[in-house]
Scaffold this motif. Structure first.
Motif, mmCIF file in Angstrom:
data_model
loop_
_atom_site.group_PDB
_atom_site.id
_atom_site.type_symbol
_atom_site.label_atom_id
_atom_site.label_comp_id
_atom_site.label_asym_id
_atom_site.label_seq_id
_atom_site.Cartn_x
_atom_site.Cartn_y
_atom_site.Cartn_z
ATOM 1 N N HIS A 14 7.207 26.805 29.541
ATOM 2 C CA HIS A 14 6.511 27.971 29.825
ATOM 3 C C HIS A 14 5.583 27.819 29.177
ATOM 4 C CE1 HIS A 14 5.437 31.992 31.058
ATOM 5 N NE2 HIS A 14 4.154 32.060 30.648
ATOM 6 N N HIS A 16 0.806 27.224 29.173
ATOM 7 C CA HIS A 16 -0.535 27.091 29.961
ATOM 8 C C HIS A 16 -1.852 26.612 29.109
ATOM 9 C CE1 HIS A 16 0.259 31.921 31.529
ATOM 10 N NE2 HIS A 16 1.200 31.786 30.605
ATOM 11 N N ARG A 18 -4.474 26.040 30.853
ATOM 12 C CA ARG A 18 -5.709 26.450 31.411
ATOM 13 C C ARG A 18 -5.987 24.626 32.018
ATOM 14 N NH1 ARG A 18 -3.515 30.788 30.525
ATOM 15 N NH2 ARG A 18 -3.930 32.004 28.302
ATOM 16 N N ASN A 42 -1.101 30.486 37.102
ATOM 17 C CA ASN A 42 -2.645 31.581 36.474
ATOM 18 C C ASN A 42 -4.036 31.399 36.307
ATOM 19 O OD1 ASN A 42 -1.355 31.282 33.620
ATOM 20 N ND2 ASN A 42 -1.871 33.716 33.337
ATOM 21 N N THR A 107 -0.799 40.630 33.502
ATOM 22 C CA THR A 107 -1.097 40.180 32.499
ATOM 23 C C THR A 107 -2.647 38.650 32.884
ATOM 24 O OG1 THR A 107 -0.769 38.406 30.858
ATOM 25 C CG2 THR A 107 0.258 38.405 32.876
ATOM 26 N N THR A 108 -2.080 37.975 32.225
ATOM 27 C CA THR A 108 -3.837 37.556 32.092
ATOM 28 C C THR A 108 -3.745 36.997 33.871
ATOM 29 O OG1 THR A 108 -3.576 37.082 30.031
ATOM 30 C CG2 THR A 108 -5.224 35.711 30.847
ATOM 31 N N HIS A 137 7.163 36.929 35.447
ATOM 32 C CA HIS A 137 6.916 38.353 34.672
ATOM 33 C C HIS A 137 7.870 39.155 34.703
ATOM 34 C CE1 HIS A 137 3.624 38.982 31.421
ATOM 35 N NE2 HIS A 137 4.535 40.017 32.142
ATOM 36 N N HIS A 175 9.530 34.574 29.146
ATOM 37 C CA HIS A 175 9.325 35.101 27.121
ATOM 38 C C HIS A 175 9.573 36.036 27.281
ATOM 39 C CE1 HIS A 175 6.285 37.039 30.455
ATOM 40 N NE2 HIS A 175 5.541 35.921 30.669
ATOM 41 N N CYS A 219 -0.388 40.102 22.790
ATOM 42 C CA CYS A 219 0.612 39.647 23.659
ATOM 43 C C CYS A 219 1.073 39.950 25.008
ATOM 44 C CB CYS A 219 0.883 38.154 23.246
ATOM 45 S SG CYS A 219 2.684 38.189 22.908
ATOM 46 N N LEU A 220 1.081 39.699 26.054
ATOM 47 C CA LEU A 220 2.391 40.499 27.470
ATOM 48 C C LEU A 220 3.419 38.957 26.859
ATOM 49 C CD1 LEU A 220 -1.012 41.923 29.512
ATOM 50 C CD2 LEU A 220 0.814 43.093 27.635
ATOM 51 N N ASP A 248 5.000 29.834 26.472
ATOM 52 C CA ASP A 248 4.189 30.719 26.417
ATOM 53 C C ASP A 248 2.664 30.835 25.657
ATOM 54 O OD1 ASP A 248 3.028 32.849 28.586
ATOM 55 O OD2 ASP A 248 4.313 34.432 27.338
ATOM 56 N N ALA A 250 -0.689 30.317 24.871
ATOM 57 C CA ALA A 250 -1.679 30.652 25.910
ATOM 58 C C ALA A 250 -2.579 31.081 25.120
ATOM 59 C CB ALA A 250 -1.023 32.527 27.003
ATOM 60 N N HIS A 252 -7.195 31.080 24.013
ATOM 61 C CA HIS A 252 -8.109 32.139 24.456
ATOM 62 C C HIS A 252 -8.635 32.061 23.095
ATOM 63 C CE1 HIS A 252 -7.103 34.913 27.377
ATOM 64 N NE2 HIS A 252 -5.439 34.857 27.035
ATOM 65 N N ALA A 264 -4.384 38.900 26.255
ATOM 66 C CA ALA A 264 -3.333 38.735 25.818
ATOM 67 C C ALA A 264 -2.953 37.135 25.657
ATOM 68 C CB ALA A 264 -2.781 39.601 26.663
ATOM 69 N N GLY A 265 -2.329 36.995 25.019
ATOM 70 C CA GLY A 265 -1.512 35.674 24.900
ATOM 71 C C GLY A 265 -2.107 34.949 23.215
HETATM 72 C C1 NCD Z 1 -0.278 34.398 29.397
HETATM 73 C C2 NCD Z 1 -1.463 34.609 29.748
HETATM 74 O O1 NCD Z 1 -2.664 34.312 28.559
HETATM 75 O O2 NCD Z 1 -2.048 33.419 30.697
HETATM 76 N N1 NCD Z 1 -0.656 35.928 28.068
HETATM 77 C C3 NCD Z 1 -0.125 36.013 27.660
HETATM 78 O O3 NCD Z 1 0.262 37.247 27.048
HETATM 79 N N2 NCD Z 1 1.650 35.605 27.899
HETATM 80 C C4 NCD Z 1 -0.232 35.408 30.222
HETATM 81 C C5 NCD Z 1 1.868 35.243 30.301
HETATM 82 O O4 NCD Z 1 2.448 35.292 30.426
HETATM 83 O O5 NCD Z 1 1.708 36.254 30.628
#
Ligand code: NCD
Ligand code: ZN
Length: 345
Positions: A14, A16, A18, A42, A107-108, A137, A175, A219-220, A248, A250, A252, A264-265
């Protein structure tokens, strides 16, 4: 005391990554540690078709350090209008390994997600028939539900009926953060599994408020109470193949985290594997680290285990306070603090 551990090279189930400058900034951290990763869809706009997934995959391959054999495993972003044909095409391509279900607004970048899962019956039936996993999710978005209860309520209201309706559907509850999620996974068949992040294993919700408001721990799903963290540790260190690694991670930029309405991330790719080693070490369960990191996810997804090896040593190092991230910077998990395990080159 074990001071060195060698594992089959792990995969991240899992992640991200980007796109654009962000992708270029973070990819090497994952590639250094993992052979493959399930890449979340996403983006803006989201990856809702095989054509978009293939194009994104090409961008990831083009951004790889030279000589890298890293394999990005692509996913589609489930929408209420996704036809069965898209699932069938994706399955045939061999590049798409899962379909991500974001409850709309959870979430994001989830605005294009699903409001009512009953509208996705066509896609879900195709996935069940073709053995393509649904990656969930697991949080309700109802504003009346307390944010700390959203995973438990999602399991009660949505997940339990879903697995009854599609008993053969491969499903990963992503997650997980609560004892309720652990219990749910333990009481389902082998087609249901879960990923667990390093941050949910290492921190409880106090981390969000340690001496002030700490956006880099946000985070979420949000960090939960200590009792839930203990339930997660028990699950992953038991050697049960239903629980496997998914960071996860993620990213930012700092300016979007340290803001009026911070994103969140949590970014962990820079030290994720080392942090999992710390968790298993503290629980005196290093013998189960390889299964969790390198075997169970591949087995669940029906992919070969990696034959390459990596070695981690008990050796302290300092996590940088920040990392480059395009025009911005990135504050990684454990920023400016000590790490107790190190990946050998
Ligand atoms: C993730 C993101 O930033 O893409 N954020 C997070 O808090 N985990 C999205 C997600 O997995 O919920
Ligand atoms: Zn995620």
């Amino acid at each position: 005391m074990t001071d060195s551990i060698t594992l089959a090279r792990p995969d991240d189930w899992h992640l991200h990554l980007r796109d654009g400058a962000g992708l270029k900034a973070v990819l090497a951290d994952t590639v250094q540690r993992f052979a493959r990763a399930i890449v979340m869809p996403n983006l803006k706009p989201p990856i809702t078709t095989l054509a978009l997934a293939d194009a994104y995959r090409e961008r990831i391959l083009a951004a790889l350090p030279s000589g890298s054999t890293f394999n990005p495993l692509m996913t589609l972003y489930l929408t209420e209008t996704m036809p069965a044909l898209e699932i069938e095409r994706a399955s045939r391509s061999g590049h798409v390994h899962g379909v991500k279900y974001y409850p709309a607004g959870a979430t994001t970048n989830s605005d294009n997600g699903v409001h009512d899962l009953t509208h996705c019956a066509e896609a879900l039936e195709a996935m069940e028939a073709l053995g393509i996993p649904l990656l969930v999710h697991g949080e309700v978005t109802d504003p009346d539900v307390d944010i700390f209860d959203r995973e438990r309520v999602f399991i009660e209201r949505h997940l339990t009926p879903l697995v009854m309706r599609y008993p053969k559907l491969k499903l990963v509850l992503e997650h997980i953060t609560t004892a309720s999620a652990v219990k749910f996974v333990l009481t389902t068949d082998s087609n249901v599994a879960a990923t667990v992040t390093p941050h949910h294993l290492l921190y409880n919700r106090n981390a969000l408020f340690q001496g002030g408001l700490r956006p880099h721990y946000y985070c979420l799903p949000v960090l939960k109470r200590e009792t839930h963290r203990q339930a997660l540790i028990k699950a992953v260190t038991s050697g049960n193949p239903k629980f496997f690694l998914g960071t996860d991670s993620a990213p930012h930029g700092r300016s979007t985290k340290e803001a009026d309405c911070g994103c969140a991330g949590i970014y962990s790719a820079h030290g994720a594997l080392e942090l999992y080693a710390e968790v298993f070490d503290k629980a005196e369960a290093l013998q189960h680290l390889e299964g969790f990191c390198s075997h169970f996810g591949a087995d669940f997804y029906g992919l070969a285990r990696n034959s390459q090896k990596i070695t981690l040593k008990r050796q302290s190092w300092l996590m940088p306070a920040s990392l480059p991230f395009g025009d911005d910077t990135l504050v990684p998990l454990r920023a400016g603090e000590e790490m107790s395990w190190q990946l050998m080159p």
